[in-house]
Design an enzyme around this catalytic site. Structure first.
Site, short mmCIF file in Angstrom:
data_model
loop_
_atom_site.label_atom_id
_atom_site.label_comp_id
_atom_site.label_asym_id
_atom_site.label_seq_id
_atom_site.Cartn_x
_atom_site.Cartn_y
_atom_site.Cartn_z
N LYS A 9 0.83 -1.20 0.00
CA LYS A 9 0.00 0.00 0.00
C LYS A 9 0.88 1.26 0.00
O LYS A 9 2.10 1.19 0.22
CB LYS A 9 -0.92 -0.04 1.22
CG LYS A 9 -1.92 -1.21 1.19
CD LYS A 9 -2.82 -1.18 2.42
CE LYS A 9 -3.80 -2.35 2.41
NZ LYS A 9 -4.69 -2.32 3.60
N TYR A 49 -12.23 -2.67 -3.34
CA TYR A 49 -12.74 -2.74 -1.97
C TYR A 49 -14.27 -2.70 -1.92
O TYR A 49 -14.84 -2.32 -0.91
CB TYR A 49 -12.15 -1.60 -1.14
CG TYR A 49 -10.76 -1.88 -0.60
CD1 TYR A 49 -10.49 -3.02 0.16
CD2 TYR A 49 -9.71 -0.99 -0.82
CE1 TYR A 49 -9.22 -3.28 0.66
CE2 TYR A 49 -8.43 -1.24 -0.32
CZ TYR A 49 -8.19 -2.39 0.42
OH TYR A 49 -6.94 -2.65 0.93
N PHE A 57 -15.41 3.27 7.37
CA PHE A 57 -14.04 3.62 7.01
C PHE A 57 -13.80 3.62 5.49
O PHE A 57 -12.70 3.93 5.03
CB PHE A 57 -13.03 2.67 7.68
CG PHE A 57 -13.21 1.21 7.35
CD1 PHE A 57 -12.70 0.66 6.17
CD2 PHE A 57 -13.90 0.36 8.23
CE1 PHE A 57 -12.86 -0.68 5.86
CE2 PHE A 57 -14.07 -1.00 7.92
CZ PHE A 57 -13.55 -1.51 6.73
N ARG A 85 -1.73 -14.43 3.42
CA ARG A 85 -2.46 -13.84 4.56
C ARG A 85 -1.64 -14.01 5.83
O ARG A 85 -1.59 -13.11 6.67
CB ARG A 85 -3.83 -14.49 4.71
CG ARG A 85 -4.81 -14.23 3.58
CD ARG A 85 -5.38 -12.85 3.54
NE ARG A 85 -6.26 -12.53 4.64
CZ ARG A 85 -6.97 -11.40 4.72
NH1 ARG A 85 -6.89 -10.48 3.75
NH2 ARG A 85 -7.74 -11.16 5.76
N THR A 91 -5.23 -8.17 10.25
CA THR A 91 -5.63 -6.87 9.69
C THR A 91 -5.26 -5.72 10.62
O THR A 91 -4.71 -4.72 10.18
CB THR A 91 -7.16 -6.86 9.44
OG1 THR A 91 -7.48 -7.93 8.54
CG2 THR A 91 -7.61 -5.54 8.85
N ARG A 102 2.81 -7.02 9.00
CA ARG A 102 2.10 -6.03 9.82
C ARG A 102 2.60 -6.05 11.26
O ARG A 102 2.69 -5.00 11.91
CB ARG A 102 0.59 -6.30 9.76
CG ARG A 102 -0.01 -5.93 8.38
CD ARG A 102 -1.37 -6.58 8.18
NE ARG A 102 -2.07 -6.09 7.00
CZ ARG A 102 -3.19 -6.64 6.53
NH1 ARG A 102 -3.71 -7.70 7.14
NH2 ARG A 102 -3.78 -6.14 5.46
N ASN A 112 -1.81 -0.33 7.36
CA ASN A 112 -1.28 -1.67 7.66
C ASN A 112 -0.44 -2.26 6.52
O ASN A 112 -0.24 -3.46 6.43
CB ASN A 112 -2.40 -2.61 8.11
CG ASN A 112 -3.48 -2.82 7.05
OD1 ASN A 112 -3.34 -2.37 5.92
ND2 ASN A 112 -4.52 -3.53 7.42
N HIS A 115 -1.75 -5.63 1.45
CA HIS A 115 -3.02 -6.29 1.18
C HIS A 115 -2.73 -7.66 0.57
O HIS A 115 -1.77 -7.80 -0.20
CB HIS A 115 -3.85 -5.48 0.17
CG HIS A 115 -5.01 -6.25 -0.39
ND1 HIS A 115 -6.23 -6.31 0.25
CD2 HIS A 115 -5.12 -7.05 -1.48
CE1 HIS A 115 -7.04 -7.11 -0.45
NE2 HIS A 115 -6.39 -7.57 -1.50
N GLU A 126 -9.69 -10.03 -7.89
CA GLU A 126 -8.76 -8.91 -7.72
C GLU A 126 -7.66 -8.93 -8.79
O GLU A 126 -7.26 -7.88 -9.29
CB GLU A 126 -8.16 -8.95 -6.31
CG GLU A 126 -9.22 -8.66 -5.24
CD GLU A 126 -8.76 -8.91 -3.81
OE1 GLU A 126 -7.56 -9.19 -3.59
OE2 GLU A 126 -9.61 -8.82 -2.91
P1 DAT Z 1 -7.62 -7.17 5.16
O1 DAT Z 1 -6.85 -6.04 4.54
O2 DAT Z 1 -6.81 -7.87 6.22
O3 DAT Z 1 -8.21 -8.13 4.16
P2 DAT Z 1 -10.31 -6.11 5.50
O4 DAT Z 1 -10.64 -6.69 4.16
O5 DAT Z 1 -11.25 -6.42 6.64
O6 DAT Z 1 -8.84 -6.51 5.97
O7 DAT Z 1 -10.25 -4.52 5.40
C1 DAT Z 1 -9.62 -3.92 4.29
C2 DAT Z 1 -8.81 -2.76 4.76
O8 DAT Z 1 -9.67 -1.75 5.29
C3 DAT Z 1 -7.84 -3.08 5.90
O9 DAT Z 1 -6.60 -3.58 5.42
C4 DAT Z 1 -7.67 -1.76 6.56
C5 DAT Z 1 -9.04 -1.12 6.40
N1 DAT Z 1 -9.86 -1.36 7.59
C6 DAT Z 1 -10.46 -2.52 7.95
N2 DAT Z 1 -11.13 -2.39 9.10
C7 DAT Z 1 -10.95 -1.09 9.47
C8 DAT Z 1 -11.39 -0.31 10.57
N3 DAT Z 1 -12.16 -0.85 11.53
N4 DAT Z 1 -11.00 0.98 10.63
C9 DAT Z 1 -10.23 1.53 9.66
N5 DAT Z 1 -9.79 0.86 8.59
C10 DAT Z 1 -10.14 -0.44 8.51
MG MG Z 2 -9.74 -7.94 2.82
#
Ligand code: DAT
Ligand code: MG
Length: 149
Positions: A9, A49, A57, A85, A91, A102, A112, A115, A126
């Site tokens: 990222k 996304y 968020f 992963r 996450t 991370r 973080n 991805h 994706e």
């Molecule tokens: P991952 O990236 O581990 O697949 P995710 O798909 O749940 O996690 O979320 C995508 C991204 O969105 C994550 O890398 C960071 C952001 N994100 C997730 N939950 C969040 C939250 N509660 N507050 C802020 N950003 C968040």
């Molecule tokens: Mg995800």
């Protein structure tokens, strides 16, 4: 062999972590079969996304992911979705184990660093969002005879 989509990222690029992250992927034995550095377009980020469109968020996530260059990769190897992963870690970096990307390089869920797709179905979706077929290289790595039984 399974494929997955991985992104360093914008925070990872700005912090000079691209080499470290690519190195960890390579050393694990996973094969990079496509790679690009670019600023992801807003529409592409929203598609990527899409599952989070209703989350509070989402606007800040899209703003962040399009804020500067990121590095997109297609990574191939045995169980690459699950392995990537695990390499990335939880996450929320506060929960991420030391030794994960991370867990070693991040503190905030909104910054973080990396991805990776969360299922083979998500990976296929994706990869198709970020790469054309012609941008993906089919090749063998010479260490595959040692990596796989
Ligand atoms: P991952 O990236 O581990 O697949 P995710 O798909 O749940 O996690 O979320 C995508 C991204 O969105 C994550 O890398 C960071 C952001 N994100 C997730 N939950 C969040 C939250 N509660 N507050 C802020 N950003 C968040
Ligand atoms: Mg995800």
């Amino acid at each position: 062999m399974e494929q997955t989509y991985v992104m360093v990222k914008p925070d990872g690029v700005q912090r000079g972590l691209v080499g470290e992250i690519v190195s960890r992927i390579e050393k694990r034995g996973l094969k990079i079969i496509a790679m690009r550095l670019n600023v992801i377009a807003e529409a592409t980020a929203k598609e990527h996304y899409g599952e989070h469109a209703e989350r509070p968020f989402f606007p800040s996530l899209i703003e962040f992911i399009t804020s500067g260059p990121s590095v997109s990769m297609v990574v191939e190897g045995k169980d690459s979705v699950k392995v990537m992963r695990a390499v990335n870690g939880a996450t929320n970096p506060v929960e991420a184990a030391p030794g994960t990307i991370r867990g070693d390089f991040a503190l905030d869920v909104g910054r973080n660093v990396v991805h990776a797709s969360d299922s083979p179905e998500a990976a296929a979706r994706e990869i198709a969002i970020h790469f054309k077929d012609s941008e993906i290289a089919v090749y063998s790595r010479i260490d595959e005879v040692c990596l796989y039984e």
